[in-house]
Design a protein around this motif. Structure first.
Motif, mmCIF file in Angstrom:
data_model
loop_
_atom_site.group_PDB
_atom_site.id
_atom_site.type_symbol
_atom_site.label_atom_id
_atom_site.label_comp_id
_atom_site.label_asym_id
_atom_site.label_seq_id
_atom_site.Cartn_x
_atom_site.Cartn_y
_atom_site.Cartn_z
ATOM 1 N N UNK A 165 0.933 -1.467 -0.010
ATOM 2 C CA UNK A 165 0.139 -0.281 0.273
ATOM 3 C C UNK A 165 1.045 1.260 0.057
ATOM 4 N N UNK A 166 0.697 2.234 -1.654
ATOM 5 C CA UNK A 166 1.106 3.232 -0.823
ATOM 6 C C UNK A 166 0.534 4.343 -0.528
ATOM 7 N N UNK A 167 1.137 5.059 -0.175
ATOM 8 C CA UNK A 167 -0.081 6.551 0.748
ATOM 9 C C UNK A 167 0.224 7.322 0.329
ATOM 10 N N UNK A 168 0.015 9.025 -0.323
ATOM 11 C CA UNK A 168 0.666 10.136 -1.325
ATOM 12 C C UNK A 168 -0.334 11.270 0.010
ATOM 13 N N UNK A 169 0.593 11.794 0.634
ATOM 14 C CA UNK A 169 -0.230 13.038 1.426
ATOM 15 C C UNK A 169 -1.478 14.078 -0.250
#
Length: 291
Positions: free
Chosen positions: A252-256
């Motif tokens: 899982x990649x999360x970017x603001x």
């Protein structure tokens, strides 16, 4: 504004819709996300992937071939390679790695979507999956990467228009967005997108130099530092710790300001071995030249 697409569309059509059409879609009656299966939000005709993070270059070089430091040429211009637009995956998709690969890795990136007249239309999360064992062999030929990369890239879940993220830009035009990578729910990396060596605008202008960038083309930032991929950590730790990805692992990649992109790793179909090389007979070649 966040610009969700429920179906893949031609790259140019996304730009042609324009912001007015995006606002119309935003005002339409919403559909519960649980009732839809999100696809990759774009089908680009080309994908350029840059290597804009100094810390990533240093760690991965040490992991792949034992080299120390960052090559001086990296500081001269924003380097990129072309990857395969025909193996693009979206949120929730399973990612089929080459079955023979045992050094499986992800890469936490953000990609810019090119707009008309060499502008940036928007941004999405970009995962450049990598078979590091295949990549390591290929790089010894000083060409590539090829089969170590071209089997899968995932993007999504949304394209966020550039105006929506302008508030996050610092005085030099860099996007200060926190980027986080997790494997099976455990955080393995975190970095600021603003630690890039060049802005997306600079990278787009460089890509277009003596060439052409078309609306809908994708330009990846390159992998963020501080654990944006496993290979960087392998290089710094001197061993494969954390371990390579395996079947069933979820990344899982999360970017603001953009969201989260999740994919699960599987093994692709086993392929037949390639035919062995036909080595050149130097003695025969010299004889043929004499004739």
């Amino acid at each position: 504004m966040i610009f969700p697409f429920k179906e893949q569309r031609a790259a140019l059509s996304i730009v042609e819709l324009g912001l007015d059409r995006a606002r119309e879609l935003e005002l339409a009656e919403p559909v519960p996300e649980t009732d839809v299966a999100l696809k990759a939000p774009l089908q680009p005709t080309s994908i350029r992937d840059f290597v804009a993070f100094e810390e990533h270059v240093e760690g991965v070089r040490k992991s792949i071939d034992g080299s120390a430091g960052v090559p001086g040429a990296w500081y001269d211009a924003p380097t990129f390679y072309f990857t395969n637009p025909h193996r693009l995956y979206g949120p929730g998709d399973e990612i089929p790695f080459p079955a023979a690969s045992v050094a499986r890795d992800f890469e936490l990136e953000v990609a810019a979507v090119a707009g008309p007249d060499e502008t940036i239309f928007g941004y999405t999360i970009f995962n450049d999956f990598s078979a590091r064992d295949l990549q390591s062999r290929e790089m010894k030929v000083s060409l590539g990467p090829a089969k170590g990369k071209d089997f899968a890239t995932s993007i999504g879940p949304w394209i966020v228009t550039a105006d929506e993220l302008d508030v996050h830009k610092d005085e030099d035009g860099f996007l200060d967005l926190w980027c986080v990578a997790e494997v099976n729910g455990a955080e393995v990396g975190r970095d600021l997108l603003g630690n890039m060596g060049w802005t997306f605008e600079t990278m787009l202008a460089y890509a277009a130099r003596d060439s052409a960038v078309r609306p809908g083309d994708l330009l990846g930032s390159g992998t963020v530092g501080n654990g944006g991929c496993l290979a960087e950590l392998w290089g710094r730790n001197g061993r494969q710790d954390p371990p390579p990805l395996k079947d069933g692992d979820t990344v899982t990649l999360t970017v603001e300001g953009i969201g989260s992109l999740t994919n699960t790793v599987i093994s692709g179909q086993t392929r037949p071995e390639i035919a062995p090389v036909r080595r050149r007979d130097h003695a025969r070649a010299r004889t043929e030249r004499q004739l």
